[in-house]
Design an enzyme around this catalytic site. Structure first.
Site, PDB file in Angstrom:
ATOM      1  N   GLY A   1      46.508  -1.808  64.058  1.00 45.62           N
ATOM      2  CA  GLY A   1      46.985  -3.159  63.729  1.00 45.62           C
ATOM      3  C   GLY A   1      48.476  -3.254  63.894  1.00 45.62           C
ATOM      4  CG  ASN A   2      50.402  -6.534  64.803  1.00 44.82           C
ATOM      5  OD1 ASN A   2      50.703  -7.408  63.992  1.00 44.82           O
ATOM      6  ND2 ASN A   2      49.541  -6.745  65.798  1.00 44.82           N
ATOM      7  CG  HIS A   3      54.264  -3.711  60.229  1.00 48.71           C
ATOM      8  ND1 HIS A   3      53.625  -3.226  59.113  1.00 48.71           N
ATOM      9  CD2 HIS A   3      54.779  -2.639  60.879  1.00 48.71           C
ATOM     10  CE1 HIS A   3      53.756  -1.917  59.070  1.00 48.71           C
ATOM     11  NE2 HIS A   3      54.430  -1.529  60.147  1.00 48.71           N
TER      12      HIS A   3
END
Ligand code: CTP
Length: 403
Positions: free
Chosen positions: A212-214
């Site tokens: 995923g990512n932030h």
């Protein structure tokens, strides 16, 4: 959420028996989330007290240029009051006040405020039936409407004189409903369908792990709220976020992976007018998703990744009349890369996010963007709250789609 919510409403009260209903009007406006101030004509105070209206509005009530009983009194600035308002409602509006408004006869604070106001003006007449029908009154209505003011017609019923006919001020609930409908009808994005993507995507590795990512989704959610506030019918396709929406009219479709976002976006794109793709879509996903949780191994673990569908690029290929907006997150050659992306993905507008400034980026409440249109015209903005950035973006889109 009411379209009146957050609006600065100036209520003008004039000397008619219906002035007693203005207390209820203030209460309803406050309940709808408006900030209310009241300006009265001096004689209106014979019908309803300023104390009642100031208590309900939680603001000082103005009725004269200076408060004669207070020796330290200041001049009540009608220009500031007129400019403060997003909307000026005069209810009840007597024949006398309406005629002075039409003639510009500024002999009290209410009329002076009216002449200074730049916002939309609504008036709800209240008078006896013969006064209401008099050619002079009808002419006054015509003049005021020619100024762009909106009449909220009086209703039929028993009047203070005991006579029955048209002249009763519309009931407070009906006045509010009239305002809501009129404001909604005139919103700049009324009738437009918006598709917005927001947040990250999660690409499963096994049943408990993902890539995923932030991305927090804050920018996309702010854009969805702003589009809906301006009347658009909004579908928000959101990856996993902890955010909630304020505007209940926004239709949120929750997705997890890039593939799910792609399928939903394709579906809603066909019938939308504007698509804004602000999601931070994962570019890669594991080629194989393990059915069972992957056990720790003594050696390292290599994951084979494959590309996810590029949602923006595929909508660019399918594009007919839709206005397509993409985001670009660049760290070097920002403008050049964004312009290339705009052309390559067949976009109408690209929002370049700079990561080279303080207080911007994933998770932050502020952002700094530069917009670039299809003719390479750039619109640079400073660091702002994401809500204000959303306003800038939507404003440029409105200019472009109405051009
Ligand atoms: N985007 C998308 N689908 C993807 C990847 C990105 O729709 N699989 C969209 C994003 O929502 C954003 C835009 O593409 O509007 C730009 O994303 P960005 O990561 O800046 O660019 P990429 O096209 O992925 O290229 P690169 O990472 O190489 O800069």
């Amino acid at each position: 959420m009411s379209v009146i919510s957050g609006k600065k409403v100036l209520l003008g009260v004039t000397a008619g028996i219906a002035a007693y209903k203005s207390a209820y009007l203030v209460r309803l406006l406050v309940k709808k989330g408006a900030e209310v101030r009241v300006v009265m004509t001096p004689s209106a105070k014979d019908f309803v007290t300023p104390l009642t209206l100031s208590t309900l509005s939680k603001n000082e009530v103005f009725s004269s240029f200076v408060d004669e009983e207070n020796e330290n009194a200041q001049w009540n600035n009608h220009v500031a009051l007129g400019l403060w308002a997003d909307l000026f409602l005069i209810a009840p509006a007597t024949a006398n006040t309406l005629s002075k408004m039409a003639q510009g006869n500024s002999d009290n604070l209410l009329i002076a405020t009216y002449l200074s106001a730049k916002c939309p003006v609504y008036f709800a007449p209240a008078m006896d039936l013969d006064m209401y029908q008099h050619p002079s009154t009808l002419k006054t209505f015509e003049i005021l409407q020619s100024f762009g003011n909106t009449i909220i017609p009086a209703t039929h019923g028993e009047l203070a004189s005991g006579l029955v006919g048209q002249g009763r001020m519309a009931e407070p609930e009906d006045i509010i409903a009239f305002l809501e409908e009129d404001i909604a009808r005139k919103l700049p994005l009324k009738g437009k369908k918006f598709l917005i993507t927001a947040g990250p995507t999660y690409e499963a590795i096994d049943p408990v792990r993902f890539i995923g990512n932030h991305s927090s989704g804050k920018m996309g959610y702010a854009i969805a709220e702003e589009s809906a506030r301006l009347g658009a019918e909004v579908v928000l396709i959101s990856g996993p976020t902890s955010l909630s929406l304020h505007n209940e009219s926004i239709r949120k479709i929750s997705v997890t992976s890039a593939q799910e976002m792609y399928e939903q976006a394709k579906h809603y794109f066909v019938s939308c007018d504007v698509a804004i793709l602000s999601a931070a879509v994962a570019d890669y996903r594991p080629k194989q998703v393990a059915v069972q949780k992957i056990k720790k191994m003594t050696t390292g673990l290599t994951l084979e990744l494959e590309k996810t569908p590029d949602i923006l690029a595929s909508l660019g290929v399918e594009k007919q009349d839709q206005f397509l907006v993409g985001f670009a997150l660049e760290t070097e050659n920002e403008l050049e890369n964004a312009k290339t992306k705009l052309k390559k993905k067949n976009l109408d507008l690209i929002v370049l996010n700079s990561l080279n400034d303080e207080g911007v980026g994933f998770g932050a409440d502020t952002n700094k963007v530069t917009l670039i249109d299809a003719s390479n015209k750039t619109y640079p903005f400073g660091v702002k709250e994401k809500g204000d950035v959303a306003k800038d973006i939507i404003q440029i889109i409105i200019e472009k789609i109405h051009a």
